[in-house]
Motif scaffolding. Structure first.
Motif, PDB file in Angstrom:
ATOM      1  N   ALA A 180       0.868  -1.366   0.142  1.00 41.10           N
ATOM      2  CA  ALA A 180       0.198  -0.077  -0.013  1.00 41.10           C
ATOM      3  C   ALA A 180       0.813   1.421  -0.013  1.00 41.10           C
ATOM      4  N   PHE A 181       0.346   2.400  -0.554  1.00 41.02           N
ATOM      5  CA  PHE A 181       0.774   3.952  -0.260  1.00 41.02           C
ATOM      6  C   PHE A 181       0.214   4.609   0.667  1.00 41.02           C
ATOM      7  N   ILE A 182       0.981   5.133   1.398  1.00 40.81           N
ATOM      8  CA  ILE A 182       0.317   6.197   2.537  1.00 40.81           C
ATOM      9  C   ILE A 182       0.787   7.354   1.917  1.00 40.81           C
ATOM     10  N   ASN A 183       0.057   8.330   1.780  1.00 42.44           N
ATOM     11  CA  ASN A 183       0.402   9.650   1.625  1.00 42.44           C
ATOM     12  C   ASN A 183       0.137  10.845   2.604  1.00 42.44           C
ATOM     13  N   PHE A 184       1.155  11.328   3.304  1.00 45.60           N
ATOM     14  CA  PHE A 184       0.877  12.209   4.583  1.00 45.60           C
ATOM     15  C   PHE A 184       0.566  13.597   3.794  1.00 45.60           C
ATOM     16  N   LYS A 185       0.281  14.445   4.922  1.00 45.29           N
ATOM     17  CA  LYS A 185       0.349  15.978   4.792  1.00 45.29           C
ATOM     18  C   LYS A 185       1.778  16.486   4.407  1.00 45.29           C
ATOM     19  N   ASN A 186       2.601  16.158   5.325  1.00 47.45           N
ATOM     20  CA  ASN A 186       4.081  16.505   5.126  1.00 47.45           C
ATOM     21  C   ASN A 186       4.967  15.533   5.461  1.00 47.45           C
ATOM     22  N   ALA A 187       6.301  15.754   5.208  1.00 49.87           N
ATOM     23  CA  ALA A 187       7.459  14.646   5.126  1.00 49.87           C
ATOM     24  C   ALA A 187       7.854  14.415   6.789  1.00 49.87           C
ATOM     25  N   ASN A 188       7.643  15.163   7.695  1.00 55.59           N
ATOM     26  CA  ASN A 188       7.997  15.025   8.930  1.00 55.59           C
ATOM     27  C   ASN A 188       6.925  13.918   9.642  1.00 55.59           C
ATOM     28  N   MET A 189       5.716  13.782   9.228  1.00 54.94           N
ATOM     29  CA  MET A 189       4.846  12.653   9.523  1.00 54.94           C
ATOM     30  C   MET A 189       5.110  11.404   8.935  1.00 54.94           C
ATOM     31  N   ALA A 190       5.483  11.398   7.716  1.00 54.19           N
ATOM     32  CA  ALA A 190       5.995  10.196   7.003  1.00 54.19           C
ATOM     33  C   ALA A 190       7.223   9.537   7.900  1.00 54.19           C
ATOM     34  N   ALA A 191       8.239  10.467   8.076  1.00 58.32           N
ATOM     35  CA  ALA A 191       9.363  10.122   8.582  1.00 58.32           C
ATOM     36  C   ALA A 191       9.190   9.471  10.063  1.00 58.32           C
ATOM     37  N   LYS A 192       8.432  10.070  10.818  1.00 60.00           N
ATOM     38  CA  LYS A 192       8.002   9.538  12.185  1.00 60.00           C
ATOM     39  C   LYS A 192       7.396   8.119  12.124  1.00 60.00           C
ATOM     40  N   ALA A 193       6.269   8.054  11.210  1.00 61.44           N
ATOM     41  CA  ALA A 193       5.779   6.842  10.843  1.00 61.44           C
ATOM     42  C   ALA A 193       6.662   5.635  10.375  1.00 61.44           C
ATOM     43  N   LEU A 194       7.472   5.947   9.671  1.00 58.88           N
ATOM     44  CA  LEU A 194       8.568   5.050   9.265  1.00 58.88           C
ATOM     45  C   LEU A 194       9.346   4.690  10.286  1.00 58.88           C
ATOM     46  N   VAL A 195       9.674   5.316  11.187  1.00 61.06           N
ATOM     47  CA  VAL A 195      10.409   4.903  12.566  1.00 61.06           C
ATOM     48  C   VAL A 195       9.784   4.036  13.444  1.00 61.06           C
ATOM     49  N   LYS A 196       8.693   4.666  13.585  1.00 61.18           N
ATOM     50  CA  LYS A 196       7.679   3.963  14.856  1.00 61.18           C
ATOM     51  C   LYS A 196       6.936   2.864  14.153  1.00 61.18           C
ATOM     52  N   LEU A 197       6.765   2.861  13.145  1.00 60.73           N
ATOM     53  CA  LEU A 197       5.939   1.614  12.612  1.00 60.73           C
ATOM     54  C   LEU A 197       6.486   0.643  12.117  1.00 60.73           C
ATOM     55  N   GLN A 198       7.857   0.183  11.980  1.00 61.36           N
ATOM     56  CA  GLN A 198       8.500  -0.473  11.085  1.00 61.36           C
ATOM     57  C   GLN A 198       8.449  -1.838  11.967  1.00 61.36           C
ATOM     58  N   GLY A 199       7.929  -2.784  11.282  1.00 59.57           N
ATOM     59  CA  GLY A 199       8.037  -4.248  11.994  1.00 59.57           C
ATOM     60  C   GLY A 199       6.542  -4.335  12.867  1.00 59.57           C
ATOM     61  N   VAL A 200       5.628  -3.554  12.831  1.00 63.20           N
ATOM     62  CA  VAL A 200       4.607  -3.554  13.616  1.00 63.20           C
ATOM     63  C   VAL A 200       3.502  -4.642  13.041  1.00 63.20           C
ATOM     64  N   GLU A 201       2.771  -5.282  13.815  1.00 57.53           N
ATOM     65  CA  GLU A 201       1.998  -6.406  13.366  1.00 57.53           C
ATOM     66  C   GLU A 201       0.729  -5.780  13.069  1.00 57.53           C
ATOM     67  N   LEU A 202      -0.012  -6.352  11.835  1.00 54.47           N
ATOM     68  CA  LEU A 202      -1.193  -5.710  11.411  1.00 54.47           C
ATOM     69  C   LEU A 202      -1.630  -6.890  10.342  1.00 54.47           C
ATOM     70  N   GLY A 203      -2.857  -7.318  10.913  1.00 55.17           N
ATOM     71  CA  GLY A 203      -3.551  -8.628  10.006  1.00 55.17           C
ATOM     72  C   GLY A 203      -2.727  -9.708  10.035  1.00 55.17           C
ATOM     73  N   ASN A 204      -2.102 -10.195  11.070  1.00 52.79           N
ATOM     74  CA  ASN A 204      -1.182 -11.221  11.330  1.00 52.79           C
ATOM     75  C   ASN A 204       0.204 -11.378  10.602  1.00 52.79           C
TER      76      ASN A 204
END
Length: 343
Positions: free
Chosen positions: A240-264
């Protein structure tokens, strides 16, 4: 030699034998009266030695769960011996129970702050948990205590390569850049200084998306990092492609959600390939003929299995998919085909 970290993970006979307790019930310290309690205390070192010996034998036979039980018994007999926690940590690592491996490694460090193997076990467990920046620090600590530990140097490089790959760098390019700049921070700083990597991308590519994951699931997960402009799910490509309003939001999500489980499944994220190809710094090498060739910057591609059904990435730099991978993860083959960056 307990103080050194000459630890090829396949040479376990020497390594594990080195941690056997050489404990005897000294006649000088034996009590004058042989009460039932004193007799039990005198037999305790022998029991510990037996548990450890059995643990080693079971480990060598690949019976890691049974080896865990034996070292657990040894720990019950002597909870202050850091080596037993180090041994059990390795057993948990072979079972891919990385959280338990980390807990035992941290306990061994608490008991013996200057023991290199404790930090090596910690770093290995953190790599299994995909906490690569923390693993990097653990391996650096190993080398502070034992600068000749080749295995720690190898895993230190791997942890740095994987950090760059999480940011979207291609594996070969990561090694070339680290050869030149040494650290992850230096690679990023140099790229930004050249004006070729400003991290202004507002989009994220998210892999490992199954039919169990809905667009609403993705919105609920990613919206905590900022306003989402759009989401595009490509089930046929499992991404999937997630498009945020600005780059800082995308950068934070990239760091915090890497490897998070979703849908097994564990999510794998990076910046989109098209953006990476436009912004990543090129790496140039001089060929034998003296001409310069720029390396391509392809996206992360799933390599074919090795030996029929073994995971290519498990045998090289580590697999993002963990226990969800459809190919085999054989513990003793971890990192077997990894190639060090040549000076």
């Amino acid at each position: 030699m307990e103080s050194s970290c000459h630890e090829d993970e396949m040479e376990e006979e020497e390594q594990w034998t080195a941690v056997l307790p050489r404990i005897k019930c000294s006649p000088k310290s034996a009590p004058a009266l042989r009460t039932k309690e004193n007799k039990s205390n005198c037999q305790l070192p022998h029991r510990i030695s037996e548990e450890v010996m059995q643990g080693i034998e079971m480990f060598e036979q690949g019976q890691y769960s049974q080896a865990v039980d034996r070292f657990t018994e040894a720990i019950h007999c002597d909870p202050k011996d850091h080596r037993f926690y180090g041994n059990r940590s390795y057993c948990y690592w072979c079972l891919e129970q990385y959280s338990s491996a980390l807990a035992d490694a941290q306990k061994s460090i608490q008991l013996a702050p200057n023991w290199p193997k404790g930090y090596f076990r910690k770093g290995s467990a953190l790599m299994g948990l995909k906490r690569y920046s923390e693993a990097e620090k653990a391996m650096e600590q190993v080398l502070k205590l034992d600068q000749d530990c080749k295995e720690a140097s190898s895993k230190l490089l791997t942890s740095r390569v994987l950090q760059l790959m999480e940011l979207g760098f291609e594996e070969r390019q990561s090694k070339v850049l680290l050869e030149k700049f040494t650290t992850v921070q230096a690679v990023i700083a140099a790229s930004e200084a050249q004006g070729k990597r400003k991290l202004k991308c507002r989009s994220l590519w998210v892999g490992n998306i199954t039919f169990e994951v809905t667009e609403k699931d993705l919105v609920d997960l990613f919206k905590t990092f900022g306003e989402i402009e759009s989401i595009k799910v490509l089930y046929e490509r499992y991404c999937a492609f997630i498009n945020f309003k600005n780059a800082n939001m995308a950068a934070k999500a990239l760091v915090k959600l890497q490897g998070v489980e979703l849908g097994n499944s564990k999510l794998v994220m990076r910046y989109p390939d098209r953006w990476m190809q436009q912004t990543l710094p090129s790496t140039e090498r001089t060929s034998a003929a003296g001409t310069q060739q720029s390396s391509a910057v392809p996206g992360f591609r799933r390599r074919a299995p090795v030996n029929g059904d073994e995971c290519y990435y498990w045998r090289t730099t580590g697999c993002f998919y963990g226990d969800k991978c459809r190919f085999k993860h054989i513990p003793e083959q971890y990192g077997r085909d990894k190639k060090l960056c040549q000076p």
